[in-house]
Scaffold this motif. Structure first.
Motif, PDB file in Angstrom:
ATOM      1  N   TYR A  74       0.842  -1.204   0.000  1.00 48.00           N
ATOM      2  CA  TYR A  74       0.000   0.000   0.000  1.00 48.00           C
ATOM      3  C   TYR A  74       0.871   1.245   0.000  1.00 48.00           C
ATOM      4  CZ  TYR A  74      -3.454  -3.363   1.668  1.00 48.00           C
ATOM      5  OH  TYR A  74      -4.268  -4.445   1.789  1.00 48.00           O
ATOM      6  N   ILE A  75       0.312   2.317  -0.552  1.00 45.21           N
ATOM      7  CA  ILE A  75       0.991   3.621  -0.483  1.00 45.21           C
ATOM      8  C   ILE A  75       0.044   4.590   0.228  1.00 45.21           C
ATOM      9  CG2 ILE A  75       2.035   5.506  -1.801  1.00 45.21           C
ATOM     10  CD1 ILE A  75       3.349   3.373  -3.227  1.00 45.21           C
ATOM     11  N   LYS A  76       0.564   5.247   1.266  1.00 46.57           N
ATOM     12  CA  LYS A  76      -0.258   6.230   1.999  1.00 46.57           C
ATOM     13  C   LYS A  76       0.329   7.618   1.783  1.00 46.57           C
ATOM     14  CE  LYS A  76      -0.596   5.189   6.474  1.00 46.57           C
ATOM     15  NZ  LYS A  76      -1.275   4.718   7.724  1.00 46.57           N
ATOM     16  N   PRO A  77      -0.420   8.558   1.337  1.00 47.45           N
ATOM     17  CA  PRO A  77       0.130   9.897   1.159  1.00 47.45           C
ATOM     18  C   PRO A  77       0.253  10.624   2.493  1.00 47.45           C
ATOM     19  CG  PRO A  77      -2.174   9.849   0.505  1.00 47.45           C
ATOM     20  CD  PRO A  77      -1.833   8.461   0.947  1.00 47.45           C
ATOM     21  N   ARG A  78       1.338  11.356   2.670  1.00 48.89           N
ATOM     22  CA  ARG A  78       1.487  12.294   3.776  1.00 48.89           C
ATOM     23  C   ARG A  78       1.677  13.666   3.162  1.00 48.89           C
ATOM     24  NH1 ARG A  78      -0.690   9.315   6.998  1.00 48.89           N
ATOM     25  NH2 ARG A  78       0.252   8.401   8.850  1.00 48.89           N
ATOM     26  N   LYS A  79       1.923  14.699   4.021  1.00 46.79           N
ATOM     27  CA  LYS A  79       1.925  16.062   3.470  1.00 46.79           C
ATOM     28  C   LYS A  79       2.942  16.230   2.334  1.00 46.79           C
ATOM     29  CE  LYS A  79       1.971  20.578   5.433  1.00 46.79           C
ATOM     30  NZ  LYS A  79       2.666  21.097   6.574  1.00 46.79           N
ATOM     31  N   ASP A  80       4.217  15.938   2.617  1.00 46.64           N
ATOM     32  CA  ASP A  80       5.198  16.130   1.550  1.00 46.64           C
ATOM     33  C   ASP A  80       6.032  14.870   1.282  1.00 46.64           C
ATOM     34  OD1 ASP A  80       6.428  16.286   3.910  1.00 46.64           O
ATOM     35  OD2 ASP A  80       7.129  18.353   3.711  1.00 46.64           O
ATOM     36  N   TYR A  81       5.470  13.716   1.611  1.00 45.85           N
ATOM     37  CA  TYR A  81       6.120  12.453   1.274  1.00 45.85           C
ATOM     38  C   TYR A  81       5.039  11.360   1.289  1.00 45.85           C
ATOM     39  CZ  TYR A  81       5.952  11.139   6.249  1.00 45.85           C
ATOM     40  OH  TYR A  81       5.529  10.829   7.514  1.00 45.85           O
ATOM     41  N   SER A  82       5.417  10.157   0.977  1.00 44.65           N
ATOM     42  CA  SER A  82       4.448   9.051   1.053  1.00 44.65           C
ATOM     43  C   SER A  82       5.032   7.926   1.874  1.00 44.65           C
ATOM     44  CB  SER A  82       4.131   8.508  -0.338  1.00 44.65           C
ATOM     45  OG  SER A  82       3.523   9.498  -1.109  1.00 44.65           O
ATOM     46  N   ILE A  83       4.157   7.105   2.391  1.00 46.46           N
ATOM     47  CA  ILE A  83       4.609   5.921   3.129  1.00 46.46           C
ATOM     48  C   ILE A  83       4.328   4.707   2.246  1.00 46.46           C
ATOM     49  CG2 ILE A  83       4.316   4.521   5.210  1.00 46.46           C
ATOM     50  CD1 ILE A  83       3.257   7.052   6.606  1.00 46.46           C
ATOM     51  N   ALA A  84       5.397   3.938   1.952  1.00 43.92           N
ATOM     52  CA  ALA A  84       5.206   2.696   1.186  1.00 43.92           C
ATOM     53  C   ALA A  84       5.277   1.544   2.175  1.00 43.92           C
ATOM     54  CB  ALA A  84       6.279   2.565   0.113  1.00 43.92           C
ATOM     55  N   ILE A  85       4.170   0.821   2.277  1.00 42.23           N
ATOM     56  CA  ILE A  85       4.106  -0.321   3.208  1.00 42.23           C
ATOM     57  C   ILE A  85       4.411  -1.589   2.420  1.00 42.23           C
ATOM     58  CG2 ILE A  85       2.614  -1.617   4.784  1.00 42.23           C
ATOM     59  CD1 ILE A  85       0.984   1.198   4.823  1.00 42.23           C
ATOM     60  N   THR A  86       5.438  -2.306   2.876  1.00 43.18           N
ATOM     61  CA  THR A  86       5.867  -3.487   2.119  1.00 43.18           C
ATOM     62  C   THR A  86       5.437  -4.777   2.829  1.00 43.18           C
ATOM     63  OG1 THR A  86       7.989  -3.827   3.215  1.00 43.18           O
ATOM     64  CG2 THR A  86       7.940  -2.193   1.447  1.00 43.18           C
ATOM     65  N   ASP A  87       5.567  -5.877   2.114  1.00 45.06           N
ATOM     66  CA  ASP A  87       5.206  -7.167   2.732  1.00 45.06           C
ATOM     67  C   ASP A  87       6.354  -7.739   3.566  1.00 45.06           C
ATOM     68  OD1 ASP A  87       6.781  -7.871   0.584  1.00 45.06           O
ATOM     69  OD2 ASP A  87       5.349  -9.263  -0.322  1.00 45.06           O
ATOM     70  N   ALA A  88       7.541  -7.085   3.564  1.00 43.19           N
ATOM     71  CA  ALA A  88       8.622  -7.515   4.468  1.00 43.19           C
ATOM     72  C   ALA A  88       8.639  -6.568   5.672  1.00 43.19           C
ATOM     73  CB  ALA A  88       9.966  -7.467   3.754  1.00 43.19           C
ATOM     74  N   GLY A  89       9.047  -7.110   6.816  1.00 41.95           N
ATOM     75  CA  GLY A  89       9.054  -6.285   8.022  1.00 41.95           C
ATOM     76  C   GLY A  89      10.309  -6.496   8.835  1.00 41.95           C
ATOM     77  N   MET A  90      10.308  -5.865  10.009  1.00 35.95           N
ATOM     78  CA  MET A  90      11.481  -5.970  10.884  1.00 35.95           C
ATOM     79  C   MET A  90      11.720  -7.412  11.337  1.00 35.95           C
ATOM     80  SD  MET A  90       9.793  -4.252  14.278  1.00 35.95           S
ATOM     81  CE  MET A  90      11.143  -4.388  15.393  1.00 35.95           C
ATOM     82  N   ASN A  91      10.703  -8.254  11.234  1.00 39.61           N
ATOM     83  CA  ASN A  91      10.944  -9.658  11.628  1.00 39.61           C
ATOM     84  C   ASN A  91      11.784 -10.391  10.585  1.00 39.61           C
ATOM     85  OD1 ASN A  91       8.561  -9.606   9.956  1.00 39.61           O
ATOM     86  ND2 ASN A  91       8.490 -11.804  10.310  1.00 39.61           N
ATOM     87  N   GLU A  92      11.848  -9.847   9.353  1.00 43.87           N
ATOM     88  CA  GLU A  92      12.759 -10.421   8.347  1.00 43.87           C
ATOM     89  C   GLU A  92      14.135  -9.754   8.410  1.00 43.87           C
ATOM     90  OE1 GLU A  92       9.409  -9.794   6.821  1.00 43.87           O
ATOM     91  OE2 GLU A  92       9.076 -11.906   7.315  1.00 43.87           O
ATOM     92  N   LEU A  93      14.165  -8.454   8.637  1.00 52.26           N
ATOM     93  CA  LEU A  93      15.439  -7.720   8.649  1.00 52.26           C
ATOM     94  C   LEU A  93      15.364  -6.685   9.771  1.00 52.26           C
ATOM     95  CD1 LEU A  93      18.198  -7.155   7.259  1.00 52.26           C
ATOM     96  CD2 LEU A  93      17.033  -5.460   5.853  1.00 52.26           C
ATOM     97  N   ILE A  94      16.018  -7.014  10.880  1.00 53.57           N
ATOM     98  CA  ILE A  94      15.855  -6.170  12.080  1.00 53.57           C
ATOM     99  C   ILE A  94      16.965  -5.123  12.208  1.00 53.57           C
ATOM    100  CG2 ILE A  94      17.138  -7.611  13.741  1.00 53.57           C
ATOM    101  CD1 ILE A  94      14.837  -7.105  15.730  1.00 53.57           C
ATOM    102  N   ARG A  95      17.962  -5.169  11.331  1.00 53.04           N
ATOM    103  CA  ARG A  95      19.129  -4.288  11.503  1.00 53.04           C
ATOM    104  C   ARG A  95      18.756  -2.798  11.609  1.00 53.04           C
ATOM    105  NH1 ARG A  95      22.744  -3.630   8.258  1.00 53.04           N
ATOM    106  NH2 ARG A  95      24.405  -3.435   9.771  1.00 53.04           N
ATOM    107  N   PRO A  96      17.844  -2.269  10.764  1.00 49.20           N
ATOM    108  CA  PRO A  96      17.519  -0.851  10.914  1.00 49.20           C
ATOM    109  C   PRO A  96      16.932  -0.543  12.302  1.00 49.20           C
ATOM    110  CG  PRO A  96      16.812  -1.636   8.766  1.00 49.20           C
ATOM    111  CD  PRO A  96      17.222  -2.855   9.567  1.00 49.20           C
ATOM    112  N   ALA A  97      16.060  -1.428  12.806  1.00 50.29           N
ATOM    113  CA  ALA A  97      15.440  -1.182  14.113  1.00 50.29           C
ATOM    114  C   ALA A  97      16.441  -1.359  15.247  1.00 50.29           C
ATOM    115  CB  ALA A  97      14.251  -2.109  14.312  1.00 50.29           C
ATOM    116  N   LEU A  98      17.353  -2.315  15.096  1.00 49.96           N
ATOM    117  CA  LEU A  98      18.258  -2.668  16.192  1.00 49.96           C
ATOM    118  C   LEU A  98      19.459  -1.729  16.289  1.00 49.96           C
ATOM    119  CD1 LEU A  98      18.446  -4.944  18.304  1.00 49.96           C
ATOM    120  CD2 LEU A  98      19.762  -6.273  16.663  1.00 49.96           C
ATOM    121  N   TYR A  99      20.034  -1.418  15.142  1.00 49.61           N
ATOM    122  CA  TYR A  99      21.274  -0.625  15.135  1.00 49.61           C
ATOM    123  C   TYR A  99      21.138   0.699  14.383  1.00 49.61           C
ATOM    124  CZ  TYR A  99      23.114  -5.463  15.393  1.00 49.61           C
ATOM    125  OH  TYR A  99      23.362  -6.773  15.686  1.00 49.61           O
ATOM    126  N   GLY A 100      19.948   1.057  13.929  1.00 51.43           N
ATOM    127  CA  GLY A 100      19.814   2.241  13.072  1.00 51.43           C
ATOM    128  C   GLY A 100      20.536   2.028  11.755  1.00 51.43           C
TER     129      GLY A 100
END
Ligand SMILES: Cc1ncc(COP(=O)(O)O)c(C=O)c1O
Length: 427
Positions: free
Chosen positions: A305-331
């Motif tokens: 899904y794509i959700k519009p915000r004021k000056d950007y959009s949010i793209a929601i993907t079928d992969a999540g932090m349970n597949e790849l946690i590095r961004p959440a864990l270590y930035g």
């Protein structure tokens, strides 16, 4: 160059991802009725990374860090390289190694919390060495070895108190980390080894951390190891077989359309520095993980899904932090590419997963060519600490894994199904 667009196709080291992904997805649909994300690994990249160690350190032995990417088919590829053994951190990883065809004598066993049954397994399969981290652990190995009637091979993992420039969660060689034997414990460790009939000292080891770019800290570590090795050798009247500098060699997560080796750890510079120093006769070993596995893997996801915000959009993907946690864990930051060649309009996106956590995102406010629902995206350089850190959080099954050999692919892990997730629950 890892990735390259040619016309409207994305190539990954000469493999056409658009064609491959279409075929893979058709297969997943027809065999498993599965249409979610998956990991893809590239055999040629793994081979290239392994060869770099052999080329730069002709006198060394290498122990691939299984925890960075542990699929048995990947370990089988590593087995083809005679100078490589495995660095394992649990009984489970020993069993993976054996299953992949490694002998116990080709594995070293690290970790601060080895349990009695894991020690017994290690002794019974004749491990090369236990990389021990505390006095209590040495005593425990001694007891189990005495009971089994064998001699336990021991390598002291030392805490050199050397800080490195990396994320604090992956700095492991400083005094206030839980890792390694420090100066206060060293004398006692050596005197246990002197008196024990059931232990044999093989080597000394350090591991300073992960994602390190500076070669000088390794040389500092080597000086530290040499000094202590000399003291122990003269005190015990033995010759230590090896000192190990551990792993930690950093890669450039940003280089996708270039291969800017100036921005990753320089194995050739470290090799040069090592050759310039006096030869001690002790072998210098390494335990690389990320340097071999990171570039070798990608996570393929789809925009739901794509959700519009004021000056950007949010793209929601079928992969999540349970597949790849590095961004959440270590930035950690991974580059994200579209399968189609970017052209025309651009937009800013947050690329997020479907999990009920605000930390479930892969990138924030990145400029990408306009995405639409159903598009495929590639999360690059996701081979290391990716799939191995997956979880079933939100009751999401483990995703399939594929290995590419040029234009051919093989399924190396099936998609898990929901029943597998709750099969151990007593209902
Ligand atoms: C003892 C030891 N050796 C090797 C490694 C591999 O590190 P890297 O993947 O950064 O090379 C680790 C990772 O934490 C480790 O703890």
């Amino acid at each position: 160059m890892y990735y390259e667009y040619d016309n409207n196709n994305l190539f990954w080291k000469n493999s056409n991802l658009n064609n491959l992904c279409r075929e893979i997805e058709n297969n997943l649909k027809s065999l498993y009725n599965y249409s979610g994300p998956y990991f893809l690994y590239h055999e040629k990249i793994i081979q290239d990374r392994l060869e770099r160690f052999e080329k730069n350190f002709s006198e060394s032995r290498f122990y691939y860090s299984v925890k960075s990417l542990s699929n048995i088919n990947i370990l089988k590829l590593i087995k083809k390289f005679k100078t490589f053994g495995l660095d394992v951190v649990s009984g489970g990883e020993i069993q993976r190694g054996l299953e992949a065809g490694f002998k116990g004598s080709e594995m070293v066993y690290a970790g601060v919390g080895k349990k009695e049954d894991e020690i017994k397994l290690g002794l019974n399969c004749n491990l090369k060495s236990f990389h021990v981290e505390s006095i209590s652990e040495i005593r425990q190995i001694e007891q189990v070895a005495a009971r089994e009637g064998v001699k336990g091979p021991i390598t002291l993992r030392l805490n050199p108190d050397i800080a490195v420039d990396t994320h604090k969660y992956i700095m492991t060689g400083v005094e206030d980390s839980k890792f390694g034997i420090n100066a206060l414990e060293l004398n006692e460790a050596v005197s246990i080894l002197r008196d024990s009939k059931h232990l044999r000292l093989m080597g000394l080891q350090i591991h300073l951390g992960s994602q390190i770019l500076d070669t000088n800290v390794y040389m500092k570590g080597l000086d530290f190891l040499d000094k202590i090795a000399q003291e122990i050798e003269s005190s015990l009247g033995i010759k230590i077989e090896y000192v190990s500098l551990g792993g930690g060699f950093g890669i450039d997560y940003n280089s996708v359309f270039t291969t800017d080796s100036a921005k990753e750890f320089s194995l050739s510079e470290l090799s040069k520095q090592i050759l310039q120093r006096k030869n001690t006769g002790r072998r210098i070993d390494f335990e690389p993980g990320r340097f071999i596995s990171a570039h070798s893997g990608l996570l393929l996801a789809h925009v739901l899904y794509i959700k519009p915000r004021k000056d950007y959009s949010i793209a929601i993907t079928d992969a999540g932090m349970n597949e790849l946690i590095r961004p959440a864990l270590y930035g950690a930051k991974h580059r994200i590419l579209t399968l189609k060649n970017p052209s025309g309009s651009m937009n800013n996106y947050d690329i997020v997963g479907p999990i009920c956590e605000s930390s479930d995102f892969f990138a924030k406010k990145i400029a990408m060519s306009t995405l639409k629902e159903g598009d495929s995206i590639v999360i690059a350089h996701a081979g290391a600490y990716g799939s191995v850190m997956s979880s079933n959080y939100n009751s999401r099954p483990y995703v399939p894994e594929f290995l590419l050999d040029g234009e051919n692919f093989s399924l190396i892990r099936k998609p898990q199904n929901i029943q597998d997730i709750y099969s151990l629950e007593i209902i």
